[in-house]
Every structure is written in C-alpha cells, then in structure tokens.
Design a protein around this motif. Structure first.
Motif, PDB file in Angstrom:
ATOM      1  N   UNK A 242     -16.342   1.665 -10.123  1.00  0.00           N
ATOM      2  CA  UNK A 242     -15.821   1.975  -8.847  1.00  0.00           C
ATOM      3  C   UNK A 242     -14.702   0.775  -8.305  1.00  0.00           C
ATOM      4  N   UNK A 243     -13.789   0.926  -8.060  1.00  0.00           N
ATOM      5  CA  UNK A 243     -12.706  -0.073  -7.747  1.00  0.00           C
ATOM      6  C   UNK A 243     -12.072   0.074  -6.316  1.00  0.00           C
ATOM      7  N   UNK A 244     -11.861  -0.859  -5.513  1.00  0.00           N
ATOM      8  CA  UNK A 244     -11.040  -0.628  -4.216  1.00  0.00           C
ATOM      9  C   UNK A 244      -9.804  -1.491  -4.567  1.00  0.00           C
ATOM     10  N   UNK A 245      -8.616  -0.780  -4.760  1.00  0.00           N
ATOM     11  CA  UNK A 245      -7.316  -1.453  -5.102  1.00  0.00           C
ATOM     12  C   UNK A 245      -6.785  -1.958  -3.919  1.00  0.00           C
ATOM     13  N   UNK A 246      -6.277  -3.178  -4.098  1.00  0.00           N
ATOM     14  CA  UNK A 246      -5.551  -3.718  -3.002  1.00  0.00           C
ATOM     15  C   UNK A 246      -4.014  -3.420  -3.246  1.00  0.00           C
ATOM     16  N   UNK A 247      -3.142  -4.015  -2.303  1.00  0.00           N
ATOM     17  CA  UNK A 247      -1.563  -3.572  -2.278  1.00  0.00           C
ATOM     18  C   UNK A 247      -1.146  -4.243  -3.457  1.00  0.00           C
ATOM     19  N   UNK A 248      -1.789  -5.359  -4.188  1.00  0.00           N
ATOM     20  CA  UNK A 248      -1.087  -5.863  -5.237  1.00  0.00           C
ATOM     21  C   UNK A 248      -1.208  -4.887  -6.625  1.00  0.00           C
ATOM     22  N   UNK A 249      -2.331  -3.823  -6.663  1.00  0.00           N
ATOM     23  CA  UNK A 249      -2.471  -3.193  -7.803  1.00  0.00           C
ATOM     24  C   UNK A 249      -2.162  -1.658  -7.464  1.00  0.00           C
TER      25      UNK A 249
END
Length: 150
Positions: A116-123
């Motif tokens: 499970x990931x929570x993507x930042x604006x960079x990704x």
C-alpha cells in the motif's frame, strides 16, 4: 512543504539548465523496494522524464544524513512507506554527470512493509511488478535496470 506536480514539471527544465551551467556536486539515492513474493516497485515521476519508469529517490546532504537515512526519508515522502534506515542495503554507488551536475548516486534496496502506497505529488504512478515485461516497451531508467541486475 508539498509542491504541486504542475510546479515540479514547470520548474524542472530550468533546474536542469542551471545544473548544466553551474555543474554543482550533488548526492542522491534511488531505492529498489521489494516484497517477499518477489515483486518490486517501479514509479513514474510527475516531473522531468514523465514517461520513463524508474525508482523512487532523491537528493541528500551527506553532512546531514547517510544514504540509508536519505532513502528511508525519500520513500516515506514519496510513497508513504515507513522503512527503517537500517533495513536498507547498498547495492551500488556511482558518480554520474548525466544531468549536467557531478552527482554521486547510491542505489539501495529494502523490503517494503506493505504494498500500500500513498503517492506524493512527485510520483505520477507506482506499480508492483514481478517482471519488467509487464511494462511492455515503456522506457526504463538506467538506474532501475542497474538495480535489478545487482
């Protein structure tokens, strides 16, 4: 401070031009994250080379943190995953001038605690893969390829 993806994309060409003029010495990390079932994580960044699949990571200052600490910080910032610095193993370290700067890049690996990931604006996108063939003929980062053969 979180920077919106549109500002990252807009500023990236200027930053790359500045690097080519100034030629600074920088330090960076890339993290190859794995799961116990053999899958590994690839990402597409939302700025610069937006079509190429690569590894999460970023810059750091050696006076402030080690490559392992930087990898743990970057993975948390970009993906919301918490991995202890001591869980990272260095795969390789190389000096490159690809972006116009003198960059010491360290590639590390660690097992992720979860998929499970929570993507930042960079990704822009992240995928867990068993094999690179799952991406078809999509462009791949040389650092991703290097990490997988280490």
């Amino acid at each position: 401070m979180r920077v919106p993806a549109i500002l990252l994309r807009a500023g990236s060409p200027f930053l790359q031009l500045w690097w080519r003029i100034r030629r600074p010495t920088t330090f960076g990390v890339k993290a190859l994250l794995r799961l116990p079932d053999g899958r590994f994580l690839v990402v597409r960044h939302s700025y610069a080379d937006v079509h190429r699949w690569g590894l999460p990571g970023g810059g750091y200052q050696p006076a402030r943190e080690t490559p392992s600490e930087a990898a743990a910080r970057e993975v948390h910032e970009e993906l919301g995953l918490r991995i202890r610095p001591t869980d990272f193993t260095i795969l390789s370290s190389t000096v490159t001038t690809l972006e116009g700067k003198h960059d010491t890049l360290t590639i590390l690996t660690a097992f992720a605690p979860s998929e499970s990931t929570i993507l930042s604006a960079e990704i822009a996108e992240a995928r867990w893969l068993k094999d690179l063939q799952e991406l078809g003929d999509a462009p791949l980062s040389r650092w991703l390829l290097s990490a997988l053969i280490e």
